[in-house]
Each structure stands twice: as C-alpha cells, then as structure tokens.
Write a protein that holds these residues in place. Structure first.
Motif, PDB file in Angstrom:
ATOM      1  N   VAL A 412       1.052   6.338  -5.851  1.00 55.81           N
ATOM      2  CA  VAL A 412       0.665   6.453  -4.441  1.00 55.81           C
ATOM      3  C   VAL A 412      -0.850   6.353  -4.292  1.00 55.81           C
ATOM      4  CG1 VAL A 412       2.691   7.818  -3.772  1.00 55.81           C
ATOM      5  CG2 VAL A 412       0.633   8.999  -4.554  1.00 55.81           C
ATOM      6  N   MET A 413      -1.276   5.951  -3.105  1.00 52.18           N
ATOM      7  CA  MET A 413      -2.698   5.883  -2.722  1.00 52.18           C
ATOM      8  C   MET A 413      -3.531   5.069  -3.719  1.00 52.18           C
ATOM      9  SD  MET A 413      -2.473   7.459   0.091  1.00 52.18           S
ATOM     10  CE  MET A 413      -3.887   8.258   0.827  1.00 52.18           C
ATOM     11  N   ALA A 414      -2.979   3.917  -4.121  1.00 48.86           N
ATOM     12  CA  ALA A 414      -3.734   3.004  -5.011  1.00 48.86           C
ATOM     13  C   ALA A 414      -4.629   2.138  -4.119  1.00 48.86           C
ATOM     14  CB  ALA A 414      -2.769   2.149  -5.827  1.00 48.86           C
ATOM     15  N   SER A 442       3.711   2.585   6.867  1.00 46.57           N
ATOM     16  CA  SER A 442       5.173   2.728   6.779  1.00 46.57           C
ATOM     17  C   SER A 442       5.667   2.698   5.332  1.00 46.57           C
ATOM     18  CB  SER A 442       5.859   1.613   7.582  1.00 46.57           C
ATOM     19  OG  SER A 442       5.712   0.368   6.908  1.00 46.57           O
ATOM     20  N   THR A 443       4.806   2.267   4.381  1.00 48.82           N
ATOM     21  CA  THR A 443       5.231   2.214   2.967  1.00 48.82           C
ATOM     22  C   THR A 443       5.171   3.608   2.347  1.00 48.82           C
ATOM     23  OG1 THR A 443       3.012   1.807   2.084  1.00 48.82           O
ATOM     24  CG2 THR A 443       4.312  -0.129   2.704  1.00 48.82           C
ATOM     25  N   PHE A 444       5.951   3.800   1.287  1.00 50.24           N
ATOM     26  CA  PHE A 444       5.938   5.083   0.575  1.00 50.24           C
ATOM     27  C   PHE A 444       4.562   5.332  -0.054  1.00 50.24           C
ATOM     28  CE2 PHE A 444       6.423   7.845  -3.074  1.00 50.24           C
ATOM     29  CZ  PHE A 444       7.343   8.802  -2.662  1.00 50.24           C
ATOM     30  N   ALA A 445       3.987   4.284  -0.630  1.00 49.73           N
ATOM     31  CA  ALA A 445       2.720   4.422  -1.372  1.00 49.73           C
ATOM     32  C   ALA A 445       1.583   4.893  -0.488  1.00 49.73           C
ATOM     33  CB  ALA A 445       2.356   3.090  -2.031  1.00 49.73           C
ATOM     34  N   PHE A 446       1.622   4.544   0.805  1.00 49.29           N
ATOM     35  CA  PHE A 446       0.491   4.862   1.688  1.00 49.29           C
ATOM     36  C   PHE A 446       0.899   5.661   2.919  1.00 49.29           C
ATOM     37  CE2 PHE A 446      -0.759   1.076  -0.737  1.00 49.29           C
ATOM     38  CZ  PHE A 446      -1.936   1.550  -1.304  1.00 49.29           C
ATOM     39  N   ASN A 757     -16.673   7.571  -1.645  1.00 45.04           N
ATOM     40  CA  ASN A 757     -16.086   6.272  -1.950  1.00 45.04           C
ATOM     41  C   ASN A 757     -14.641   6.454  -2.447  1.00 45.04           C
ATOM     42  OD1 ASN A 757     -15.411   3.879  -3.680  1.00 45.04           O
ATOM     43  ND2 ASN A 757     -17.434   3.224  -2.965  1.00 45.04           N
ATOM     44  N   LEU A 758     -13.689   5.791  -1.795  1.00 43.59           N
ATOM     45  CA  LEU A 758     -12.267   5.981  -2.133  1.00 43.59           C
ATOM     46  C   LEU A 758     -11.928   5.449  -3.520  1.00 43.59           C
ATOM     47  CD1 LEU A 758     -10.415   5.159   1.221  1.00 43.59           C
ATOM     48  CD2 LEU A 758     -11.114   7.377   0.333  1.00 43.59           C
ATOM     49  N   LEU A 759     -12.620   4.406  -3.970  1.00 44.34           N
ATOM     50  CA  LEU A 759     -12.348   3.854  -5.300  1.00 44.34           C
ATOM     51  C   LEU A 759     -12.814   4.812  -6.384  1.00 44.34           C
ATOM     52  CD1 LEU A 759     -13.325   0.106  -4.722  1.00 44.34           C
ATOM     53  CD2 LEU A 759     -11.053   1.129  -4.677  1.00 44.34           C
ATOM     54  N   LEU A 760     -13.897   5.519  -6.099  1.00 49.14           N
ATOM     55  CA  LEU A 760     -14.406   6.538  -7.024  1.00 49.14           C
ATOM     56  C   LEU A 760     -13.404   7.688  -7.117  1.00 49.14           C
ATOM     57  CD1 LEU A 760     -17.066   7.120  -8.651  1.00 49.14           C
ATOM     58  CD2 LEU A 760     -17.818   8.470  -6.690  1.00 49.14           C
ATOM     59  N   ARG A 761     -12.902   8.096  -5.946  1.00 47.55           N
ATOM     60  CA  ARG A 761     -11.908   9.175  -5.913  1.00 47.55           C
ATOM     61  C   ARG A 761     -10.652   8.764  -6.683  1.00 47.55           C
ATOM     62  NH1 ARG A 761      -9.623  10.702  -0.124  1.00 47.55           N
ATOM     63  NH2 ARG A 761      -7.570   9.974  -0.718  1.00 47.55           N
TER      64      ARG A 761
END
Length: 844
Positions: A412-414, A442-446, A757-761
C-alpha cells in the motif's frame, strides 16, 4: 439468468462431452456468477482448469450474445461479430503467456469462434505490436508493465470499447509486490474509461489464485469497489500430492549448507531415468547452473536430454526449452521460479525441489507442475542441501497436509509507483486530476490517500516539488486544454523506456563472437571478470573476451567447469508459518512422537545436540555460549528466518554494547544468529529477557542498524521507479554505482530541505516493514518473552550452530579454503567430543 438453459452453455458442454470431459462444479459456479454480473476470485488446485473457469465464462457470454447457431459459426459473415478487445488477461510471467495463448486458440478453433488471441509483453515483436495497435485481438494476454505501456500510447480509450472482462491470473503472485499495485492502477483506469464512454456497460473483474492465507483480502485488493457484486469461487476438489524426501545413507554430526545436496546427486539419476520428464527446482540461478554441471558430470549420457531454464537465459532458448518440455524431448529441466506458475506441461510427471523452498505456498505451487491433469497425483521429491533441512521437509509435509499456507501482504501507499503511473497517463492521452484522484482513491493500495498527499504528488510531477523547482527537467507534466500532459517528446521517450517496478543491476547480453545470444548477466558480476576467464551460463562453459556496447562477447571455453555467476536477491528467507511448524518438529524429533521418516534419519544428530547442548522445545528459547580460538560466540535460535535474524542480531549487539562497549561480527541463517567478539560478552543470565524485550523496539532498531543507510538503499529503487533518476537508453544503461550515487544525492537533498517528501517517507516505510519486518520481529520478541530461556555453555560447535558458523566463513573464503577449514573444525569438534566422553567414563 439460468445459465444451463442458454445456447452458449449447451454448446460448450456438448463440445466438452465430445472430448469425453465434463465441467467441474466450481467451473459451472464461476460461469453462473459471471452470467449474473459478478466479479470475483477463483481458487482451485493446479491442473483442474482454473483458466477455463473464466475463459469459457467469457466464451459462453459471447455465444449467448450472438443471434443464432448459424451466426455463431459463420466465420465469413462480417456481421457475425463486432471486432475489438473483449478479454484482457493479465499474467505475471512471460512464459505463461505462450502456453495460455496456445490453449485458448485450440478452444476457439474447436468451438469455431473466430477470435484472435494476442500476446503483449517484452518478448512480443514490434511488428506484432503495430498490428495490435491497428486492430486489437479479441483476447489480449498481457503483463502489468505492458498494460502501462499501452496506457502510455495516444488514443488508448478506443481499445477498450468492446471490453467485457479483465482477468488477473496467478493473482497471489502479483499481490505482494509493486507489480500488483501496477495492475490495480491499470484496472482502475480501464474501468474508469469504460464507465465514462459506456455507463451502461458492466465490466467484470476476476482473478485466479492459488490458496493463500488471506483469500478474502486478496479479493478485496483486486476488487475494492463497494458497488459491485463479488464472490470467491472455491473448488471442492482436492489435489493429491505425494511428497517424498531423498534421504542420505549417513548423517554428518556437523551439518552445513550445500554440503549434503551434491552428495545426494547420484540418487537423483534413477528418479530422472524412471520419469517421463522431471522439473528440478532450485531457489537461485547460480544454484541451477551448478546443478546442471553436476548432473552432467555424473552422467554424460544426459547431454542433450537435460536443459536449464531461468530468467537470464535468452528468450529464444527459453522458448525452445518450453516447447521441448511440451513435446517430451527433454528428460529433465533445471529451473528457478521462471517455471513456477501455471505452465501446463503434460509430459512432466515428477518434480524435484533442491533445498528448502522456505515457504509452503511456493513448495505446493512447484509440486503442481507435475501431474497437471485432474485426478493425477502430483509427485514431488525433496532433496535436502544439509541435514537440518530434513526437519524442514517434515514441516512442509505437515503444512501441506493441514493447508497451513502463508498470507501475501498487499503493498500500500507505493508513491513511486503512483508517480510513474501518473506520468504514464500524461505521456498517453493525459488526465483530469480530480477524476484521476477519485479513481486512484478507489484502489485498495491508495484508499488511505489524503488530498494533501495528492497535492504534493501533483506538485512533484509538475514542478519537481519544493526542493527541485529550480530544475526544469523535473517539470514533466503541464496542463493543456484542461488535461495534464507530457508535451516534451524526450521526456515521453525516456519515461516509456523504464515503465515498470523491477529495478535490478544493469543487465548485459551475452553473445558468442560468431553470433547467437546465450542469455544475460548482471553488470556487477561481469565487471569482476578478466579477459580469458571462464564462467557458466545456460549450462555452457564460456570464455570471456570483452564487453562491447553493453554486450558480453564470449567463445566456448575449453574448460569443463568454471565459476557460476551470482545474481542479486538470491537468498529467500524462511516464512513465519514454516518457522512455527519447524519449532514443533524439533520437539517431536527427540521425543519420537511422529511418523516422519526424515526425523528418524536425523535422530542421531539431535541426540548428539542433546548430549553436548540442548534441543529447544516449543516453549523454550535456546542460547549457546562457546569459546574458541576465534573468540567468544553467542548463538541464539528464534527460527524466524534469515531476514528477521539479521535485524535481531544487530538489535541484541546494540543492547549488549550499552552494558559495556564491545564490538561484534554477525552471522545468521534461517534458524538462528551468531554474535562473535574478541572480548567476553557482558551477559546477565538472570535478565536475558530484557535483552530480547519488545519495549523501545523502534528506537533501538534505528540506533542499532543504521536505518538511514537502509532507507538510502531502498531509495535507489524508489528514485528509479518514480523517474527521479534516469536509468539510461537500451545498450547504454547507467551503471549501478552511478544510479546509487545519484539517488543518494536526492536522498540527502530531501532529508535536509524537504522533510515531508513522500518518496523519502516511503523509503523509511519500506526499510521498516519490508526489509526490517518490524511487525514480525516484535511478534518474535513477544514469543521469546513467553518462553523459558535455556542458556548452555558448550565446549565445541554444536549441530545447530555449525551451519551458521560455516555461512559466516563462506563470505570470505574460496571453496577449497572453506573445505579445509571445515575439515579442521570438524576434526577439532570430534577431538573435543572424544575427550568429553572419556571424561564422563572416568567419572563413572
């Protein structure tokens, strides 16, 4: 709708009857649910026709939609059907596509349905792709990466005008990876396009999955949409599996990894000879290459009758091997996971697993490659590579019997995958950010995606975010006529080159000087080779000449054997399920409360362990302290898998270092870990549980393992997937060390100037939850808290600790040096054991 009354159903059942077959109940159930407009997941054993449970559902629907039997079979009537893509079939492996297409074409020919079956993946020739662009086939078998490449083209929405169904094959395989996230996102986009143009159309989404521990969650990930009808169709048939271990005649008292496997190789020859075709599974490509050479050394008559198959072998050679298995030409094929899934090889009647597969699901998947037809028995032999793996064999048998199968945790949250996907759409027809946000959410991942995070991503792809605004190359997406698009042709071209989430070392093609490709190797391996040096690939011994334009030029070597290439990511870690059963089996071995022949064979080794140390029971946790010429050894045995042990060892070393400044070298395997120091270890035996406490776990992990460095390593892949770092052009890929240094630069900039930064997180999240496996580590420590701690001061290496010690030596020694060192260690242990016995006899 009562399906059995329809002309399509009757026509298909009549066709099956003509072939002396009848549908299974789960197939009819799937056809009925499909006809009623359901989406869902089909779960059935290998060889029972999972593919036909869905493919024929679509065929029956098509037949029912045609006006009459005459229309159905009138192939020359242009009005008999509407051209266009009706079924999109997602498959995780390229090798599956060819086999599926063959089976589907046969059905269409026999049912006289004039459907084109197309394949689209990295192996599809360019002229075939251009043909598909002009006229889509009715069925398209495609990988997640190729789906995204399709969405990166202009005017793609027209491709899906006639689409009725999307099937995700081998969904369990995609589920726990970013490739699964790619599939989720692509499905959400195609669904959105279909609903936009044809609001009345019911697009069905189905999956096919092997048995996993979280089937309901797997369904929710694939079909997260609340408004659709969804179900799981589970087959009420059971696949018979016979699991047989290849047992040694003699057990060494000190086992070590790899040692036993090749000693047992001669026992594999009769199995190959009496079987039609045998698939031999290894866990790594390097291991597969070694076994190919080993079997040829034992029996030269196998030349031309055995082959080797893995992802680094050239496509044409892989194709030839797969066709040769189908045709029964080959007696045996040594393979990695490249032949794990769904491929229906009728002549294969025997499977051999070399070494522990480290997971129950993987083992059962491989077993299913033999006896692929319904009611045939799948036969799989387990060949241990060291003595303790015999306990794993017994554990796998029990897990298979009780269906104790691992779950696949969805990703999730990739954010890197989402950023790549958004640029992909911008390269294609562009997107409306509000509509796309609703689709993605609407996707499970996000589903947990916040509006603020979406705003950050939009800012990132349009300006490069707060810290990269000054650099125009990161302003990739801009608004044009109400849609966000990539207008730069160079940005679009560079983006298309690297769509996908598998980031590996730069791969170099291996080619004979005289022409003809052999396969591929990682740059890191070939960079260490000198001209004139030899290596094995695709079962051939090759002499390295030179690297020219990202191609390794070779000639046939005169040597009979050579070094085997190493590929990254080779070692698989023991699953939590298997670890739990393993601990139970250790109890049963010594108590002899079992019916496992493997445990009978290994009993003398356990008796030896009990004499010089202790065999831990289910509710016990064993620590062994040993002093040798090397220093002071601390061995602990959680049985949680190599990955968890790596972090646990660093954690315990850190906590011991807080008591007294001390440095350790660390080694581990799937059963336990070792801390080795030149100084006495400051161990308070009364308070050992404090050492293994889950309290302050997060803080202590960060302090003990350099989490920043782990996150930095994870960030390299994230930077490549999100397009921050360009990986190069075909034939001119950027070297791994430059990718690492470029991504490190971004990591430092974001750490200093863009803390949100979301990529850092994401890099830190991946380090903690995927590499460190913090939840599993915490669960292991809690279990240790509830266990009785047994501390044994042993005089010499024990059967349990010896494999860990050998693994630590293997890193820095050649095979010959290692063999000599093991011989000395074994002799030393035997000497100490003789002294101990004499001492005991003297006391008596």
């Amino acid at each position: 709708m009562i399906l059995k009354k329809t002309t399509g159903y009757k026509y298909v059942v009549k066709w099956l009857k003509g072939k002396k077959k009848k549908p299974f109940k789960f197939q009819i159930d799937a056809w009925q649910y499909y006809a009623e407009g359901y989406c869902g997941l089909v779960n059935a054993p290998t060889g029972f026709g999972k593919t036909f449970s869905l493919f024929l559902a679509v065929v029956i629907d098509e037949l029912n939609n045609r006006q009459s039997v005459q229309t159905r079979t009138a192939k020359n009537d242009p009005k008999s059907k509407i051209n266009g893509l009706k079924l999109l079939w997602i498959t995780p492996l390229r090798s599956l596509a060819k086999d599926l297409a063959r089976a589907m074409r046969e059905v269409c020919t026999e049912l006289e349905i004039d459907w084109q079956i197309g394949v689209r993946n990295g192996d599809t020739p360019q002229n075939e792709k251009l043909k598909q662009k002009k006229q889509m086939p009715e069925v398209l078998i495609i990988t997640p990466e190729s789906m995204h490449l399709l969405l990166a083209q202009k005017n793609t929405s027209g491709y899906f005008d006639e689409l009725k169904c999307i099937v995700a094959d081998e969904w369990h395989e995609l589920l726990g990876s970013k490739r699964g996230v790619m599939a989720e996102l692509a499905i959400s986009r195609i669904r959105g396009l279909v609903r936009e143009k044809h609001p009345e159309r019911l697009l069905r989404i189905w999956g096919i999955s092997a048995t996993i521990g979280n089937m309901e969650e797997a369904l929710d990930v694939l079909i997260p949409y609340q408004e659709v009808l969804k179900t799981t169709v589970v087959a009420d048939v059971e696949k018979k599996i016979v699991i047989k271990s290849i047992l040694p005649d003699h057990i060494d008292m000190l086992p070590w990894a790899g040692h036993l496997g090749h000693k047992l190789a001669h026992k594999l020859l009769p199995i190959i000879k009496k079987s039609k075709t045998t698939l031999i599974f290894c866990n790594t490509r390097g291991q597969a290459e070694l076994w190919y050479q080993n079997l040829l050394k034992l029996d030269e008559n196998l030349a031309g009758q055995i082959a080797i198959h893995h992802g680094s072998i050239d496509f044409e050679l892989r194709n030839w091997i797969e066709d040769s298995i189908h045709n029964g030409i080959l007696k045996a094929v040594i393979s990695t996971s490249s032949l794990d899934l769904g491929v229906d090889f009728k002549p294969v009647d025997t499977v051999v697993q070399i070494g522990s597969p480290k997971g129950v699901a993987r083992f059962l998947q491989r077993a299913g490659r033999s006896g692929h037809s319904p009611f045939e028995t799948s036969k799989i032999y387990f060949l241990p590579t060291h003595a303790l793996e015999l306990v794993e064999a017994a554990a796998i048998k029990e897990a298979a019997r009780t269906q104790n199968i691992e779950s696949r945790e969805p990703i999730v949250m990739a954010f890197d995958t989402l950023i790549q996907y958004m640029v992909t759409l911008a390269v294609g027809d562009g997107f409306d950010d509000q509509k796309l946000y609703d689709e993605v959410k609407s996707t499970f991942a996000f589903r947990e995606l916040e509006p603020s995070e979406w705003s950050w991503i939009m800012q990132f792809i349009t300006t490069g975010g707060d810290s990269l605004t000054a650099y125009t190359e990161f302003s990739k997406v801009e608004k044009e006529e109400g849609l966000w698009k990539v207008k730069s042709r160079q940005v679009a071209m560079r983006h298309r080159l690297h769509i996908g989430t598998i980031v590996s070392d730069a791969m170099l093609k291996v080619k004979y000087l005289t022409g003809g490709y052999v396969g591929m190797l990682e740059e890191s391996f070939i960079s260490k080779m000198k001209p004139g040096g030899s290596f094995t690939l695709a079962g051939r011994v090759l002499e390295f000449i030179m690297v020219k334009e990202m191609t390794v030029l070779v000639r046939k070597s005169k040597l009979k054997s050579a070094i085997t290439p190493s590929w990254l990511g080779g070692r698989i870690s023991l699953s939590a399920n298997l670890g739990a059963i393993l601990r139970k089996k250790y109890n049963q071995t010594l108590d002899q409360t079992h019916e496992d022949e493997e445990l009978d064979i290994i009993l003398p080794l356990f008796e030896h362990q009990a004499q010089i140390s202790h065999v831990p029971k289910d509710d016990e946790f064993l620590i062994e302290l040993i002093k040798t010429k090397d220093g002071y050894h601390f061995f602990a045995y959680p049985f949680e898998g190599r990955q968890v042990h790596e972090i646990m060892a660093a954690l315990i070393a850190y906590r011991l270092g807080k008591v007294k400044p001390i440095s350790f070298s660390i080694a581990m395997n799937d059963y336990g870990f070792e801390l080795l120091s030149e100084q006495p270890i400051p161990l308070d035996e009364e308070n050992i549980k404090l050492l293994f406490s889950p309290i302050n776990l997060g803080e202590d992990i960060v302090a003990s393992i350099n989490a920043t460095e782990m996150a930095r390593r994870k960030f390299r892949d994230i930077a490549c997937i999100s397009g921050l770092v360009f990986q190069g052009y075909p034939g001119k890929y950027v070297a791994n060390k430059y990718l690492q240094s470029s991504s490190s630069l971004f990591f430092n900039v974001f750490s200093d100037y863009d803390k949100h930064n979301l990529l850092l997180r994401q890099a830190y999240d991946e380090a903690f939850y995927q590499q460190i496996e913090e939840p599993r580590l915490a669960a292991a420590l809690s279990r240790i808290q509830a266990s009785k701690i047994i501390v044994v001061k042993a005089e010499t290496y024990t059967p349990l600790c010896f494999p860990i010690k050998v693994d630590s030596l293997r890193e820095n020694m050649s095979t010959e040096e290692l063999g000599d060192r093991i011989a000395r260690m074994t002799a030393d242990a035997d000497k100490k054991e003789t002294q101990r016995r004499k001492k005991n006899e003297h006391k008596l």
